[in-house]
Design a protein around this motif. Sequence first.
Motif, PDB file in Angstrom:
ATOM      1  N   LYS A   3       9.201 -12.121  -7.108  1.00 34.69           N
ATOM      2  CA  LYS A   3       9.808 -10.802  -7.270  1.00 34.69           C
ATOM      3  C   LYS A   3      11.314 -11.002  -7.345  1.00 34.69           C
ATOM      4  N   VAL A   4      11.919 -10.553  -8.449  1.00 34.50           N
ATOM      5  CA  VAL A   4      13.322 -10.831  -8.742  1.00 34.50           C
ATOM      6  C   VAL A   4      14.106  -9.525  -8.849  1.00 34.50           C
ATOM      7  N   LEU A   5      15.288  -9.527  -8.234  1.00 32.11           N
ATOM      8  CA  LEU A   5      16.224  -8.419  -8.374  1.00 32.11           C
ATOM      9  C   LEU A   5      17.409  -8.874  -9.207  1.00 32.11           C
ATOM     10  N   VAL A   6      17.709  -8.143 -10.268  1.00 32.37           N
ATOM     11  CA  VAL A   6      18.947  -8.342 -11.022  1.00 32.37           C
ATOM     12  C   VAL A   6      19.885  -7.225 -10.578  1.00 32.37           C
ATOM     13  N   LEU A   7      20.921  -7.610  -9.850  1.00 34.91           N
ATOM     14  CA  LEU A   7      21.853  -6.672  -9.224  1.00 34.91           C
ATOM     15  C   LEU A   7      23.189  -6.795  -9.931  1.00 34.91           C
ATOM     16  N   TYR A   8      23.725  -5.666 -10.443  1.00 34.83           N
ATOM     17  CA  TYR A   8      24.937  -5.804 -11.250  1.00 34.83           C
ATOM     18  C   TYR A   8      25.905  -4.652 -11.059  1.00 34.83           C
ATOM     19  N   TYR A   9      27.145  -4.912 -11.484  1.00 33.06           N
ATOM     20  CA  TYR A   9      28.135  -3.852 -11.681  1.00 33.06           C
ATOM     21  C   TYR A   9      28.727  -4.044 -13.068  1.00 33.06           C
ATOM     22  N   SER A  10      28.774  -2.970 -13.849  1.00 30.71           N
ATOM     23  CA  SER A  10      29.288  -3.037 -15.211  1.00 30.71           C
ATOM     24  C   SER A  10      30.158  -1.825 -15.497  1.00 30.71           C
ATOM     25  N   THR A  11      31.428  -2.059 -15.793  1.00 28.67           N
ATOM     26  CA  THR A  11      32.339  -0.959 -16.090  1.00 28.67           C
ATOM     27  C   THR A  11      32.110  -0.410 -17.489  1.00 28.67           C
ATOM     28  N   TYR A  12      32.040  -1.304 -18.469  1.00 27.41           N
ATOM     29  CA  TYR A  12      31.988  -0.873 -19.874  1.00 27.41           C
ATOM     30  C   TYR A  12      30.675  -1.210 -20.576  1.00 27.41           C
ATOM     31  N   GLY A  13      29.720  -1.798 -19.862  1.00 30.74           N
ATOM     32  CA  GLY A  13      28.412  -2.056 -20.445  1.00 30.74           C
ATOM     33  C   GLY A  13      28.122  -3.495 -20.796  1.00 30.74           C
ATOM     34  N   HIS A  14      29.122  -4.380 -20.729  1.00 27.32           N
ATOM     35  CA  HIS A  14      28.895  -5.789 -21.076  1.00 27.32           C
ATOM     36  C   HIS A  14      27.946  -6.453 -20.083  1.00 27.32           C
ATOM     37  N   MET A  18      24.055  -8.054 -20.240  1.00 29.79           N
ATOM     38  CA  MET A  18      23.715  -9.376 -19.709  1.00 29.79           C
ATOM     39  C   MET A  18      22.609  -9.257 -18.658  1.00 29.79           C
ATOM     40  N   ALA A  19      22.670  -8.208 -17.831  1.00 37.02           N
ATOM     41  CA  ALA A  19      21.643  -7.996 -16.810  1.00 37.02           C
ATOM     42  C   ALA A  19      20.266  -7.801 -17.449  1.00 37.02           C
ATOM     43  N   GLU A  20      20.232  -7.058 -18.533  1.00 37.75           N
ATOM     44  CA  GLU A  20      18.964  -6.843 -19.230  1.00 37.75           C
ATOM     45  C   GLU A  20      18.416  -8.159 -19.778  1.00 37.75           C
ATOM     46  N   ALA A  21      19.309  -9.022 -20.281  1.00 37.65           N
ATOM     47  CA  ALA A  21      18.877 -10.324 -20.789  1.00 37.65           C
ATOM     48  C   ALA A  21      18.386 -11.222 -19.653  1.00 37.65           C
ATOM     49  N   VAL A  22      19.100 -11.222 -18.523  1.00 37.76           N
ATOM     50  CA  VAL A  22      18.652 -11.987 -17.350  1.00 37.76           C
ATOM     51  C   VAL A  22      17.258 -11.528 -16.946  1.00 37.76           C
ATOM     52  N   ALA A  23      17.058 -10.212 -16.896  1.00 40.41           N
ATOM     53  CA  ALA A  23      15.760  -9.657 -16.515  1.00 40.41           C
ATOM     54  C   ALA A  23      14.674 -10.052 -17.504  1.00 40.41           C
ATOM     55  N   ILE A  73      19.768 -12.091  -8.488  1.00 38.71           N
ATOM     56  CA  ILE A  73      20.720 -12.596  -9.480  1.00 38.71           C
ATOM     57  C   ILE A  73      21.793 -11.527  -9.658  1.00 38.71           C
ATOM     58  N   ILE A  74      23.032 -11.892  -9.355  1.00 39.98           N
ATOM     59  CA  ILE A  74      24.124 -10.927  -9.252  1.00 39.98           C
ATOM     60  C   ILE A  74      25.099 -11.092 -10.407  1.00 39.98           C
ATOM     61  N   GLY A  75      25.442  -9.982 -11.051  1.00 41.05           N
ATOM     62  CA  GLY A  75      26.401 -10.008 -12.152  1.00 41.05           C
ATOM     63  C   GLY A  75      27.491  -8.975 -11.992  1.00 41.05           C
ATOM     64  N   THR A  76      28.704  -9.335 -12.397  1.00 42.62           N
ATOM     65  CA  THR A  76      29.827  -8.403 -12.333  1.00 42.62           C
ATOM     66  C   THR A  76      30.921  -8.839 -13.289  1.00 42.62           C
ATOM     67  N   GLY A  77      31.748  -7.885 -13.657  1.00 48.83           N
ATOM     68  CA  GLY A  77      32.955  -8.209 -14.389  1.00 48.83           C
ATOM     69  C   GLY A  77      33.982  -8.840 -13.460  1.00 48.83           C
ATOM     70  N   THR A  78      34.992  -9.410 -14.065  1.00 51.16           N
ATOM     71  CA  THR A  78      36.025 -10.130 -13.321  1.00 51.16           C
ATOM     72  C   THR A  78      37.238  -9.244 -13.067  1.00 51.16           C
ATOM     73  N   MET A  83      35.245 -11.317  -8.174  1.00 48.65           N
ATOM     74  CA  MET A  83      34.306 -10.232  -8.457  1.00 48.65           C
ATOM     75  C   MET A  83      34.972  -8.868  -8.313  1.00 48.65           C
ATOM     76  N   SER A  84      34.385  -7.879  -8.946  1.00 50.07           N
ATOM     77  CA  SER A  84      34.895  -6.508  -8.876  1.00 50.07           C
ATOM     78  C   SER A  84      34.807  -5.979  -7.448  1.00 50.07           C
ATOM     79  N   SER A  85      35.657  -5.010  -7.131  1.00 52.98           N
ATOM     80  CA  SER A  85      35.638  -4.419  -5.788  1.00 52.98           C
ATOM     81  C   SER A  85      34.330  -3.670  -5.532  1.00 52.98           C
ATOM     82  N   GLN A  86      33.723  -3.138  -6.592  1.00 58.06           N
ATOM     83  CA  GLN A  86      32.456  -2.429  -6.424  1.00 58.06           C
ATOM     84  C   GLN A  86      31.370  -3.373  -5.898  1.00 58.06           C
ATOM     85  N   MET A  87      31.297  -4.567  -6.502  1.00 59.28           N
ATOM     86  CA  MET A  87      30.301  -5.538  -6.040  1.00 59.28           C
ATOM     87  C   MET A  87      30.668  -6.080  -4.667  1.00 59.28           C
ATOM     88  N   ALA A  88      31.948  -6.359  -4.449  1.00 58.64           N
ATOM     89  CA  ALA A  88      32.381  -6.862  -3.142  1.00 58.64           C
ATOM     90  C   ALA A  88      32.060  -5.856  -2.048  1.00 58.64           C
TER      91      ALA A  88
END
Length: 199
Positions: A3-14, A18-23, A73-78, A83-88
């Motif tokens: 069971k996998v969680l793809v956890l992300y923060y995306s400001t503009y959709g990039h 990527m999260a959808e591709a990871v999933a 699996i965690i993704g965020t913009g820089t 990492m972004s403050s939202q993810m932090a």
Amino acid sequence: MAKVLVLYYSTYGHIEKMAEAVADGARDAGATVDIRRVPELVPEETARKANFKLDQPAPVAQVDDLPNYDAIIIGTGTRYGRMSSQMANFLDQTGPLWARGALNGKVGGAFASTATQHGGQETTLFSIITNLIHLGMIPVGLPYSFQGQSRLDEVTGGTPYGATTIAASDGSRQPSGTELAGARFQGKHIAEIATRLFG
């Protein structure tokens, strides 16, 4: 079946793409996958003026749900090479999980985006990986068996520490085919490892 969680923060959709591709990659390995995003911290009016992508369908994650997964699996913009403050902010709320070892031995991974090729992709990934290690997780990157990260005929993201994409300073560049392939590869790789560990 992992069971996998793809956890992300995306400001503009990039990172959302990527999260959808990871999933997709994790599902290709036979895993059950949930995609969740962390809460936005920017006031809605400010976010709208800055053209944030606010119509993301992924449900908002809950910290207490993290132990339900074999891999996260965690993704965020820089933001300035980290990492972004939202993810932090979200990860800062995992103290109770850390205190009871709720994530010990689970598999983790990181993916990211930057505006430019040298805008801090690897330091951002390491800022995520550091959290994974403190939480007792086993970080897994993007091995060089994904040959796309070695190509020199195009500008592309991708590091051994995790999949990445380049967004351009105005957000106009979307994840390339190679970058999305790297994200899928990493998602599949992590799901396969989680399946070996947890069945």
